[in-house]
Design a protein around this motif. Sequence first.
Motif, mmCIF file in Angstrom:
data_model
loop_
_atom_site.group_PDB
_atom_site.id
_atom_site.type_symbol
_atom_site.label_atom_id
_atom_site.label_comp_id
_atom_site.label_asym_id
_atom_site.label_seq_id
_atom_site.Cartn_x
_atom_site.Cartn_y
_atom_site.Cartn_z
ATOM 1 N N LYS A 34 0.778 -1.285 -0.021
ATOM 2 C CA LYS A 34 0.017 0.023 0.033
ATOM 3 C C LYS A 34 0.850 1.291 0.073
ATOM 4 O O LYS A 34 1.778 1.247 0.360
ATOM 5 C CB LYS A 34 -0.907 -0.084 1.325
ATOM 6 C CG LYS A 34 -0.289 0.067 2.428
ATOM 7 C CD LYS A 34 -1.090 -0.065 3.661
ATOM 8 C CE LYS A 34 -0.306 -0.310 5.060
ATOM 9 N NZ LYS A 34 -1.166 -0.751 6.212
ATOM 10 N N MET A 35 0.479 2.339 -0.583
ATOM 11 C CA MET A 35 0.861 3.520 -0.721
ATOM 12 C C MET A 35 0.211 4.816 -0.293
ATOM 13 O O MET A 35 -0.767 4.862 -0.926
ATOM 14 C CB MET A 35 1.733 3.428 -1.959
ATOM 15 C CG MET A 35 3.082 4.243 -1.993
ATOM 16 S SD MET A 35 3.837 3.965 -3.585
ATOM 17 C CE MET A 35 4.985 2.567 -3.187
ATOM 18 N N ARG A 36 0.807 5.866 0.161
ATOM 19 C CA ARG A 36 -0.170 7.198 0.058
ATOM 20 C C ARG A 36 0.037 8.039 -1.194
ATOM 21 O O ARG A 36 0.766 7.613 -2.070
ATOM 22 C CB ARG A 36 0.660 8.007 1.275
ATOM 23 C CG ARG A 36 0.153 7.242 2.571
ATOM 24 C CD ARG A 36 0.607 7.982 3.637
ATOM 25 N NE ARG A 36 2.262 7.948 3.641
ATOM 26 C CZ ARG A 36 3.049 9.096 3.801
ATOM 27 N NH1 ARG A 36 2.545 10.141 3.934
ATOM 28 N NH2 ARG A 36 4.200 8.847 3.572
ATOM 29 N N PHE A 37 -0.984 8.725 -1.400
ATOM 30 C CA PHE A 37 -1.305 9.510 -2.638
ATOM 31 C C PHE A 37 0.292 10.201 -3.076
ATOM 32 O O PHE A 37 0.496 9.874 -4.097
ATOM 33 C CB PHE A 37 -2.148 10.732 -2.468
ATOM 34 C CG PHE A 37 -2.641 11.252 -3.651
ATOM 35 C CD1 PHE A 37 -3.492 10.833 -4.291
ATOM 36 C CD2 PHE A 37 -2.142 12.473 -3.944
ATOM 37 C CE1 PHE A 37 -4.015 11.559 -5.467
ATOM 38 C CE2 PHE A 37 -2.251 13.089 -4.950
ATOM 39 C CZ PHE A 37 -3.327 12.611 -5.767
ATOM 40 N N ARG A 38 0.889 10.930 -2.142
ATOM 41 C CA ARG A 38 2.056 11.375 -2.457
ATOM 42 C C ARG A 38 3.012 10.637 -2.881
ATOM 43 O O ARG A 38 3.763 10.851 -3.957
ATOM 44 C CB ARG A 38 2.598 12.428 -1.546
ATOM 45 C CG ARG A 38 1.798 13.747 -1.041
ATOM 46 C CD ARG A 38 1.864 14.927 -2.308
ATOM 47 N NE ARG A 38 1.041 15.972 -2.451
ATOM 48 C CZ ARG A 38 0.839 16.914 -2.991
ATOM 49 N NH1 ARG A 38 1.609 16.904 -4.155
ATOM 50 N NH2 ARG A 38 0.008 17.665 -3.084
ATOM 51 N N GLU A 39 3.117 9.803 -2.274
ATOM 52 C CA GLU A 39 4.234 8.584 -2.492
ATOM 53 C C GLU A 39 3.901 8.108 -3.864
ATOM 54 O O GLU A 39 4.953 7.692 -4.798
ATOM 55 C CB GLU A 39 4.221 7.323 -1.340
ATOM 56 C CG GLU A 39 4.778 7.350 -0.065
ATOM 57 C CD GLU A 39 4.715 6.274 0.675
ATOM 58 O OE1 GLU A 39 5.459 5.782 1.087
ATOM 59 O OE2 GLU A 39 3.461 5.911 1.256
ATOM 60 N N LEU A 40 2.853 7.691 -4.129
ATOM 61 C CA LEU A 40 2.493 7.163 -5.438
ATOM 62 C C LEU A 40 2.902 8.105 -6.518
ATOM 63 O O LEU A 40 3.172 7.646 -7.560
ATOM 64 C CB LEU A 40 1.030 6.774 -5.322
ATOM 65 C CG LEU A 40 0.437 5.671 -6.179
ATOM 66 C CD1 LEU A 40 1.505 4.330 -6.339
ATOM 67 C CD2 LEU A 40 -0.807 5.212 -5.437
ATOM 68 N N SER A 41 2.516 9.439 -6.151
ATOM 69 C CA SER A 41 2.664 10.396 -7.219
ATOM 70 C C SER A 41 4.143 10.530 -7.490
ATOM 71 O O SER A 41 4.344 10.631 -8.618
ATOM 72 C CB SER A 41 2.225 11.594 -6.785
ATOM 73 O OG SER A 41 2.246 12.741 -7.570
ATOM 74 N N ARG A 42 4.931 10.573 -6.568
ATOM 75 C CA ARG A 42 6.428 10.514 -6.723
ATOM 76 C C ARG A 42 6.898 9.252 -7.335
ATOM 77 O O ARG A 42 7.733 9.600 -8.353
ATOM 78 C CB ARG A 42 7.085 10.696 -5.447
ATOM 79 C CG ARG A 42 7.131 11.962 -4.953
ATOM 80 C CD ARG A 42 8.019 12.317 -3.816
ATOM 81 N NE ARG A 42 7.195 11.807 -2.511
ATOM 82 C CZ ARG A 42 6.606 12.487 -1.623
ATOM 83 N NH1 ARG A 42 6.520 13.852 -1.789
ATOM 84 N NH2 ARG A 42 6.223 11.610 -0.540
ATOM 85 N N GLU A 43 6.460 7.931 -7.003
ATOM 86 C CA GLU A 43 6.921 7.006 -7.216
ATOM 87 C C GLU A 43 6.612 6.768 -8.749
ATOM 88 O O GLU A 43 7.602 6.018 -9.737
ATOM 89 C CB GLU A 43 6.398 5.891 -6.611
ATOM 90 C CG GLU A 43 6.996 4.413 -6.778
ATOM 91 C CD GLU A 43 8.082 4.497 -6.177
ATOM 92 O OE1 GLU A 43 9.117 4.004 -6.742
ATOM 93 O OE2 GLU A 43 8.445 4.995 -4.881
ATOM 94 N N ALA A 44 5.338 7.058 -9.207
ATOM 95 C CA ALA A 44 5.170 6.760 -10.590
ATOM 96 C C ALA A 44 5.520 7.872 -11.462
ATOM 97 O O ALA A 44 5.263 7.940 -12.614
ATOM 98 C CB ALA A 44 3.507 6.474 -10.736
ATOM 99 N N ASP A 45 5.738 9.155 -11.097
ATOM 100 C CA ASP A 45 6.171 10.341 -11.421
ATOM 101 C C ASP A 45 4.809 10.715 -12.166
ATOM 102 O O ASP A 45 4.745 10.892 -13.549
ATOM 103 C CB ASP A 45 7.265 10.082 -12.477
ATOM 104 C CG ASP A 45 7.705 11.262 -13.028
ATOM 105 O OD1 ASP A 45 7.644 12.524 -12.360
ATOM 106 O OD2 ASP A 45 8.416 11.479 -13.982
ATOM 107 N N ILE A 46 3.917 10.812 -11.476
ATOM 108 C CA ILE A 46 2.287 11.392 -12.347
ATOM 109 C C ILE A 46 1.701 12.488 -11.475
ATOM 110 O O ILE A 46 1.987 12.571 -10.435
ATOM 111 C CB ILE A 46 1.552 10.263 -12.159
ATOM 112 C CG1 ILE A 46 0.226 10.412 -12.803
ATOM 113 C CG2 ILE A 46 1.387 9.397 -10.723
ATOM 114 C CD1 ILE A 46 -0.527 9.182 -12.979
#
Lengths: 120, 120
Positions: A44-56
């Motif tokens: 699981k991942m938080r919104f910002r994390e996911l945003s950074r991780e996927a570069d989206i």
Amino acid sequence: MKKHNCIVGDESVCPKVKLSIQDTLDVVGGKWKLVLISILRDGKMRFRELSREADISPRILSKELQELEMNGLVTRTVCNTKPVTVEYALTPYSDTLSEVIIAMHKWGQEHRRKVMEPSL
Amino acid sequence: MKKHNCIVGDESVCPKVKLSIQDTLDVVGGKWKLVLISILRDGKMRFRELSREADISPRILSKELQELEMNGLVTRTVCNTKPVTVEYALTPYSDTLSEVIIAMHKWGQEHRRKVMEPSL
DNA sequence: TTTCATAGTATCCTTTTTGTAACTGGTATC
DNA sequence: GATACCAGTTACAAAAAGGATACTATGAAA
């Protein structure tokens, strides 16, 4: 050539394969959904994390996550933390996509390997 | 959660899965490529046939086929027939996509079945 | 009080994708 | 010659997708 096992007889070629593929694309097609799911497979991942991780960007991410949630592939959980955080996680149903994701992962790797071949 | 076998160590999560998926999507992403390949798995086909079969306009079809040809997934053969016909067929390399296509075919079928469930 | 982090949303804009319709050029048929 | 089929291409339009930036609201820290 080999024909697919087709229950419905029709025009010239069975439409089921085409339809099935299109159904799948309707749910996980596009630039981001499979990428997001593949990332969330690590946990699981938080919104910002996911945003950074996927570069989206947040806007796109938000939209994609909503669509994934609507299709029962992702859950959204609000946590009572200092600044409110929201966790996104895969649902059990999303496991049914494992084959697709693994196949695409493998193919992408092999294809890159092939394309990178020194001037063959 | 399970981590993928990752050669390159980095930020927080291995980028290889994400990259591999994106590589794959670069080649067969979009609305049509996998559909066209799945149709061609039933055997070679001429331009118009394919256009009717997939229900795709000539302009898009032409573009998609060019891209598939560029990526070594499809061959284009001009035949010396009465009105010149052109046959499109899959290459052996396209077989490497079988897993992806079969997985998406299966998933689409199962998903439709699930969605169609009578008001569960 | 200002600043920062969280999770988004709102606005605006550009790019990409997709589609429609008409048209080319070649051959064959009526 | 008129018409029709093949394989596209061209020009144009519409829609979808994607992205940049700024902004809301909340709460904590400096």
